[in-house]
Every structure is written in C-alpha cells, then in structure tokens.
Design an enzyme around this catalytic site. Sequence first.
Site, PDB file in Angstrom:
ATOM      1  N   GLU A  95      42.101 -18.369 -62.010  1.00 42.99           N
ATOM      2  CA  GLU A  95      41.842 -19.722 -62.389  1.00 42.99           C
ATOM      3  C   GLU A  95      41.389 -20.449 -61.133  1.00 42.99           C
ATOM      4  O   GLU A  95      41.867 -20.078 -59.990  1.00 42.99           O
ATOM      5  CB  GLU A  95      43.043 -20.375 -62.917  1.00 42.99           C
ATOM      6  CG  GLU A  95      43.371 -19.636 -64.380  1.00 42.99           C
ATOM      7  CD  GLU A  95      44.584 -20.148 -64.574  1.00 42.99           C
ATOM      8  OE1 GLU A  95      45.035 -21.368 -64.283  1.00 42.99           O
ATOM      9  OE2 GLU A  95      45.476 -19.294 -65.418  1.00 42.99           O
ATOM     10  N   CYS A 108      41.043 -25.675 -55.788  1.00 39.98           N
ATOM     11  CA  CYS A 108      42.126 -24.759 -55.353  1.00 39.98           C
ATOM     12  C   CYS A 108      41.718 -23.587 -55.899  1.00 39.98           C
ATOM     13  O   CYS A 108      41.500 -23.210 -57.061  1.00 39.98           O
ATOM     14  CB  CYS A 108      43.277 -25.564 -56.299  1.00 39.98           C
ATOM     15  SG  CYS A 108      44.642 -24.513 -55.920  1.00 39.98           S
ATOM     16  N   CYS A 115      50.127 -11.850 -59.184  1.00 36.13           N
ATOM     17  CA  CYS A 115      50.779 -11.890 -58.216  1.00 36.13           C
ATOM     18  C   CYS A 115      52.113 -11.227 -58.142  1.00 36.13           C
ATOM     19  O   CYS A 115      52.920 -11.000 -59.203  1.00 36.13           O
ATOM     20  CB  CYS A 115      51.233 -13.411 -57.911  1.00 36.13           C
ATOM     21  SG  CYS A 115      52.239 -13.886 -56.221  1.00 36.13           S
ATOM     22  N   CYS A 119      58.297 -15.531 -58.093  1.00 40.16           N
ATOM     23  CA  CYS A 119      58.802 -16.813 -57.977  1.00 40.16           C
ATOM     24  C   CYS A 119      59.028 -17.474 -59.356  1.00 40.16           C
ATOM     25  O   CYS A 119      58.503 -17.332 -60.434  1.00 40.16           O
ATOM     26  CB  CYS A 119      57.929 -17.987 -57.373  1.00 40.16           C
ATOM     27  SG  CYS A 119      57.255 -17.783 -55.739  1.00 40.16           S
ATOM     28  N   CYS A 122      57.153 -20.197 -61.682  1.00 39.51           N
ATOM     29  CA  CYS A 122      55.607 -20.029 -61.485  1.00 39.51           C
ATOM     30  C   CYS A 122      54.848 -18.969 -62.716  1.00 39.51           C
ATOM     31  O   CYS A 122      55.411 -18.166 -62.899  1.00 39.51           O
ATOM     32  CB  CYS A 122      55.113 -19.445 -60.266  1.00 39.51           C
ATOM     33  SG  CYS A 122      53.351 -19.106 -59.778  1.00 39.51           S
ATOM     34  N   CYS A 336      48.321 -23.282 -61.964  1.00 42.89           N
ATOM     35  CA  CYS A 336      47.411 -22.222 -61.852  1.00 42.89           C
ATOM     36  C   CYS A 336      48.468 -21.114 -62.723  1.00 42.89           C
ATOM     37  O   CYS A 336      49.581 -21.023 -62.424  1.00 42.89           O
ATOM     38  CB  CYS A 336      47.124 -21.533 -60.839  1.00 42.89           C
ATOM     39  SG  CYS A 336      45.592 -22.367 -60.248  1.00 42.89           S
TER      40      CYS A 336
END
Length: 348
Positions: A95, A108, A115, A119, A122, A336
């Site tokens: 994204e 961005c 990932c 977190c 997220c 995102c």
Amino acid sequence: MTEAEKHDIKSLLPNELEEALKALGEPKFRAKQIFTWLNRGAVSFEEMTNLSKPLRAKLDDAFYITAPRVARRQVSQIDGTVKYLWELRDGNAVETVVMSYRHGNTVCISTQVGCRQGCAFCASTIGGLVRNLTPGEMLDEVLFSQLDSGMPISNIVLMGIGEPLDNFENVQKFLKLVNHPDGMNIGMRHISLSTCGLIEKFDELAALDLQLTLSVSLHAPDDETRSRLMPANRGRGVDALIDACERYFEKTGRRISFEYAMIDGVNDTPAEAKLLAKRAKKAHAHVNLIPLNHVEERQFGPSKPEALRTFIKILEDEGVNVTVRRKLGGDVEASCGQLRRKAAQKKE
C-alpha cells in the site's frame, strides 16, 4: 536468459548501469539515458526510442523493468487523499498513500511486504513478513503514485507497510535512487524514515549523514506499556532507545520526531505525558501525536478528546514541541495494512 535469470534494472544506480552496459559491450553514456527513461516511468525497453534496436534487445534479454499494477485505488471525498493497493511482479501487494499538505504532496510508501515487528495496534503486521521490497519497487511506489494521481511528489515518508531498518540495505539504495539528480531528485531533507526502534541500526544510519528526518514510533514512554504494544522494545528498552536517539541527534544535528498514537486507556494518562516529556527533552525530540486509526482485528480505540487535550497541555507546559497529526483519508482506510489485509482475505 529465462525470465527467472533476468535482473532488476530499476534497482541499479547510474554507475552500476555503466558497469552493466560495459559487460554488454555498450558505451557508458547510455546509462544516463536508460536511468532517465526508468525515472519517467518507462515500462518496456521498446519505449526507449533514443536507444538502438540491438541495444534494446540486449537489455530486454538481460533485465526486466518493474511496474506495479493498480489493484485498487481509493480517493477520499473529504480531503483528496489517494490510497493505492499496488500488485507487484510476483503477485504480492503493498500500500501507498498520497496526501496533500500546504507545503506540497507527500507519499507514504511501504518498504516490505508484510512486517515481522508485531505491533499490537497495527494492521500491517497481521500475517507477518513475506519479503523485502527491492530498491526499484520502492522507487515505483513514488514514481507511479505521482504518474497515476497527477500529484507532483515533493516529500516522502517511509511509514507504510514494513520496518525500513529491517530492510536497511535496500532502503539505503532506494534513498540514493530517489535522491539522484538524474532521477526524481527528491532532497533528503524532504524524506522521513519511520522506525519502531531497531536501535542497533541507528548509529549506522547516523554515520551515513543523509540529513533525512528520523521518526521513531515510540507510542509509550515506559517499558511495560511499550513492550506490550511493540515487541521490538523487548530486549532493547526505552532507556537504550532514548540514548540511541540522543547519539543520532548529536551526530547529525537533525531533530528526531517521536510518533505517538493516542490509545484510549493505554498510553494517554497524565503520568505518561509527564514521562514522555522527560524522554523527549533528553532526546531533543519533537512529539507528533496521532489519533489512532481503527483496525477491525484490533481491540484498541482512539483517546477521548478530553484526554488528548490534557496530554497536549502537559507536554506544552513541560516545554516540549508537540503537534497533532491531521487525520487524512479517514474514508479510504489510509492507515496502511488494511487494504492489503482485505485483499488477502478475499483470496483465502
């Protein structure tokens, strides 16, 4: 060569292109022409009409040109923010968000597919890390977002899907590519790199003296809360993170920004505001408070308006430079990870 044996030409810097051309028995000056075409958005070697047909054939035999496909585009009816889900060469998706500010248009970008940092608030980390993006794929996010949206890009934020310092070598090369005067020529002072705090890379980044802005996703000033929200804090700790930030500032002279998502009942108490102020002053950091974006798979909600006002007042009273990020693209899921997650769910 077979398709699998071809190399990614867009990830090559001009000097590397010169060496590649030399190996093909071609003059070095062609490198600048090719680099210029790539940075204009050429998707095939046939478009490079100032190159001879035999050279174009050689290039097509040895290299491929990355060019993402728009899998989904959402345009905010509120503020014009454009959210892209790009499909990559291998079928994966990332994204990118283009936002308009008074000082220009900011893109961005993502640095990884998925990932590994985990977190708790997220969407990007749900499903873990798939792979790193190449330098050319990151450049594509900037270039094709500009071409498709018609919005000239003047600023870049590496704060999309992924952790930039977990893809450090490719990110370094991307920065050189996008900064190159024969390419998009976007100045380092117009680039911000956001990290969850992989402090073992801070000194290495500082030594490069890139003059970009380092944004640290802090989100809590104490170890207990931060480790719960951000597993990257475990084994490192907030004290060590602040020390690394202080060293970065001393080495580069560039003020760090602390990104701080305001989460209701989790990190928005007056005590945490006072501790955050202490941390920020030690690290010479600016604090950027972020209204939390709702993620369906997460249980967290944004801070109440009164809690946010109290938090801001405490920081200001302590002499900390604080801003609240303007919430853009709320109607297009500009946080995102959400579009990619929904696209993946449809495939399941």
